[in-house]
Motif scaffolding. Structure first.
Motif, PDB file in Angstrom:
ATOM      1  N   PHE A  10       1.013  -1.417  -0.030  1.00 27.83           N
ATOM      2  CA  PHE A  10      -0.164  -0.146  -0.024  1.00 27.83           C
ATOM      3  C   PHE A  10       0.757   1.227  -0.041  1.00 27.83           C
ATOM      4  O   PHE A  10       0.414   2.308  -0.179  1.00 27.83           O
ATOM      5  N   LYS A  11       2.198   1.120   0.085  1.00 30.43           N
ATOM      6  CA  LYS A  11       3.249   2.168   0.009  1.00 30.43           C
ATOM      7  C   LYS A  11       2.999   2.678  -1.555  1.00 30.43           C
ATOM      8  O   LYS A  11       3.346   2.211  -2.397  1.00 30.43           O
ATOM      9  N   PHE A  12       2.821   4.068  -1.541  1.00 31.37           N
ATOM     10  CA  PHE A  12       2.747   4.608  -2.811  1.00 31.37           C
ATOM     11  C   PHE A  12       1.724   4.004  -3.656  1.00 31.37           C
ATOM     12  O   PHE A  12       2.014   4.022  -5.030  1.00 31.37           O
ATOM     13  N   PHE A  13       0.843   3.651  -3.337  1.00 32.27           N
ATOM     14  CA  PHE A  13      -0.098   2.820  -4.140  1.00 32.27           C
ATOM     15  C   PHE A  13      -0.732   3.416  -5.120  1.00 32.27           C
ATOM     16  O   PHE A  13      -0.684   2.906  -6.195  1.00 32.27           O
ATOM     17  N   PHE A  14      -1.088   4.452  -5.327  1.00 34.07           N
ATOM     18  CA  PHE A  14      -1.733   5.340  -6.123  1.00 34.07           C
ATOM     19  C   PHE A  14      -0.832   5.590  -7.275  1.00 34.07           C
ATOM     20  O   PHE A  14      -1.010   5.608  -8.402  1.00 34.07           O
ATOM     21  N   VAL A  15       0.445   6.040  -6.862  1.00 35.54           N
ATOM     22  CA  VAL A  15       1.644   6.464  -7.711  1.00 35.54           C
ATOM     23  C   VAL A  15       1.879   5.033  -8.589  1.00 35.54           C
ATOM     24  O   VAL A  15       1.964   5.081  -9.785  1.00 35.54           O
ATOM     25  N   LYS A  16       2.069   4.051  -7.947  1.00 36.95           N
ATOM     26  CA  LYS A  16       2.288   2.842  -8.470  1.00 36.95           C
ATOM     27  C   LYS A  16       1.239   2.097  -9.491  1.00 36.95           C
ATOM     28  O   LYS A  16       1.475   1.944 -10.754  1.00 36.95           O
ATOM     29  N   TYR A  17      -0.006   2.202  -8.979  1.00 37.23           N
ATOM     30  CA  TYR A  17      -1.145   1.528  -9.800  1.00 37.23           C
ATOM     31  C   TYR A  17      -1.614   2.510 -10.898  1.00 37.23           C
ATOM     32  O   TYR A  17      -2.105   2.038 -11.610  1.00 37.23           O
ATOM     33  N   PHE A  18      -1.669   3.758 -10.823  1.00 37.20           N
ATOM     34  CA  PHE A  18      -2.047   4.794 -12.003  1.00 37.20           C
ATOM     35  C   PHE A  18      -0.951   4.432 -12.843  1.00 37.20           C
ATOM     36  O   PHE A  18      -1.247   4.332 -13.868  1.00 37.20           O
ATOM     37  N   ASN A  19       0.354   4.583 -12.698  1.00 39.93           N
ATOM     38  CA  ASN A  19       1.347   4.237 -13.622  1.00 39.93           C
ATOM     39  C   ASN A  19       1.056   2.961 -14.366  1.00 39.93           C
ATOM     40  O   ASN A  19       1.306   2.876 -15.750  1.00 39.93           O
ATOM     41  N   LEU A  20       1.039   1.762 -13.337  1.00 39.75           N
ATOM     42  CA  LEU A  20       0.804   0.538 -14.053  1.00 39.75           C
ATOM     43  C   LEU A  20      -0.181   0.411 -14.875  1.00 39.75           C
ATOM     44  O   LEU A  20      -0.317  -0.253 -16.225  1.00 39.75           O
ATOM     45  N   ILE A  21      -1.565   1.093 -14.822  1.00 34.86           N
ATOM     46  CA  ILE A  21      -2.711   1.029 -15.672  1.00 34.86           C
ATOM     47  C   ILE A  21      -2.085   1.858 -17.092  1.00 34.86           C
ATOM     48  O   ILE A  21      -2.729   1.277 -18.071  1.00 34.86           O
ATOM     49  N   LYS A  22      -1.603   2.935 -16.868  1.00 35.76           N
ATOM     50  CA  LYS A  22      -0.992   3.570 -18.147  1.00 35.76           C
ATOM     51  C   LYS A  22       0.031   2.821 -18.952  1.00 35.76           C
ATOM     52  O   LYS A  22      -0.159   2.655 -20.182  1.00 35.76           O
ATOM     53  N   PHE A  23       0.884   1.954 -18.343  1.00 34.10           N
ATOM     54  CA  PHE A  23       1.950   1.136 -18.807  1.00 34.10           C
ATOM     55  C   PHE A  23       0.917   0.104 -19.663  1.00 34.10           C
ATOM     56  O   PHE A  23       1.343  -0.401 -20.871  1.00 34.10           O
ATOM     57  N   ILE A  24       0.088  -0.552 -18.862  1.00 37.19           N
ATOM     58  CA  ILE A  24      -0.839  -1.621 -19.626  1.00 37.19           C
ATOM     59  C   ILE A  24      -1.377  -1.074 -20.906  1.00 37.19           C
ATOM     60  O   ILE A  24      -1.481  -1.871 -21.981  1.00 37.19           O
ATOM     61  N   LEU A  25      -2.064  -0.121 -20.775  1.00 37.30           N
ATOM     62  CA  LEU A  25      -2.721   0.704 -22.047  1.00 37.30           C
ATOM     63  C   LEU A  25      -2.051   1.075 -23.018  1.00 37.30           C
ATOM     64  O   LEU A  25      -2.623   0.872 -24.166  1.00 37.30           O
ATOM     65  N   PHE A  26      -0.732   1.557 -22.836  1.00 31.40           N
ATOM     66  CA  PHE A  26       0.144   2.123 -23.819  1.00 31.40           C
ATOM     67  C   PHE A  26       1.270   1.674 -24.347  1.00 31.40           C
ATOM     68  O   PHE A  26       1.992   1.782 -25.560  1.00 31.40           O
TER      69      PHE A  26
END
Length: 338
Positions: A10-26
């Motif tokens: 849960f550390k830096f959760f939003f930073v990691k997983y918003f970036n992960l979503i963009k990574f998967i999409l693009f």
């Protein structure tokens, strides 16, 4: 599945997983300026090594041994809170750096798991137990021969028996831990060990590795002199296909065979490194990949002087991605292309 649940943080959760979503999409669009940052990066702890492998540029007489400072490592981690994993691997033997365990702990503190490749020579009981208490997803040991004679002729200054003993001990001790890393073997297949190709697998299966990766192509590190040294060592992957298929279709073996294909490229199969990852050398310079692994050949900037995000989105990095996308391959990358 339990191994991956262990690394959820849960550390830096939003930073990691918003970036992960963009990574998967693009990531599949091969954009020259991706809207995400890498989720995994290779970091070079050191160029120091206690071996002098015949196919490695560290064995060059003028190659300089340097450790990454803990300050440089902290700079990198602080600039990359989006990371899910780092691979502590470079031109040297990572465990030579006396800050190696501290680097793993720092990465873990930021919710980043670690994997690394080692020559296995320094894996004593105390060190192994310290390692296994940390969040490590994978440990890979280089096994370039099935006999003392072949192994030590390639991995000069090594001790075959000691490496095999350490590998067995690592696997034995790892069984005491519920969340244990994947423990793998890696073989750079070349003319000097191709006669032991099958024996290497049987040895790794006997030791108890989870899998064995065969690498058929040898890097020239983007340097003409190393192209000359290594080009005659390369063997054809097709000559070993039957054995590989046979092993992977036989469920009686616990060790699985994998083929490393990331540097077996064509104009249709383009390099994915520029859009998915980076390589940070021991001084903080950002290069495209570990297959070049030398900032003197090419680098896009230094994380001690410029934030990694700015380097990732820099004009020089964008131009490099565009050249790969357009099949305008730089000379230092051509070794990876058929």
């Amino acid at each position: 599945m339990k191994k991956y649940l262990y690394f959820i943080t849960f550390k830096f959760f939003f930073v990691k997983y918003f970036n992960l979503i963009k990574f998967i999409l693009f990531k599949n669009f091969r954009l020259k300026n991706p809207p995400y940052l890498p989720i995994s990066v290779d970091v070079e702890p050191t160029t120091g090594c206690n071996f002098r492998c015949t196919m490695c540029q560290v064995s060059s007489p003028n190659f300089k041994s340097q450790n990454m400072s803990i300050e440089t490592f902290k700079n990198f981690i602080n600039q990359n809170k989006q990371l899910l994993k780092i691979k502590l691997q470079g031109m040297g033997e990572p465990t030579v750096n006396n800050k190696f365990l501290e680097m793993i702990s720092l990465a873990n503190d930021f919710g980043i798991t670690v994997e690394f490749t080692t020559n296995g020579s320094l894996l004593n009981e105390k060190f192994i137990n310290q390692l296994l208490k940390k969040k490590i997803s994978k440990i890979t040991i280089s096994i370039d021969g099935a006999t003392k004679e072949t192994f030590e002729s390639i991995r000069v200054k090594s001790n075959f028996n000691k490496v095999i003993e350490n590998a067995k001990y690592l696997i034995k001790l790892s069984k005491n831990y519920y969340f244990k890393p994947e423990i793998c073997a890696w073989t750079v297949v070349q003319k000097d060990n191709s006669h032991e190709f099958e024996k290497i697998f049987y040895l790794c299966n006997e030791i108890g590795f989870d899998n064995l990766s065969y690498q058929f192509h040898i890097s020239d590190w983007g340097k003409e002199d190393w192209n000359h040294i290594n080009k005659d060592k390369i063997i054809d992957i097709n000559s070993k296909t039957n054995f590989i298929n046979k092993i992977n279709n036989d469920n009686s073996f616990s060790t699985k065979v994998l083929i490393f294909k990331e540097n077996l490229l064509t104009f249709k199969k383009k390099c994915i490194w520029p859009i998915k990852s980076s390589y940070i050398d021991n001084q903080g310079y950002v290069s495209p990949c570990c297959i070049i692994g030398d900032s003197k050949v090419i680098n896009f900037g230094n994380i001690n002087q410029t934030n990694f995000s700015s380097i990732w989105h820099s004009k020089k990095y964008i131009q490099f991605r565009e050249s790969i996308n357009q099949n305008e391959i730089p000379a230092f990358c051509k070794n990876c292309y058929k």
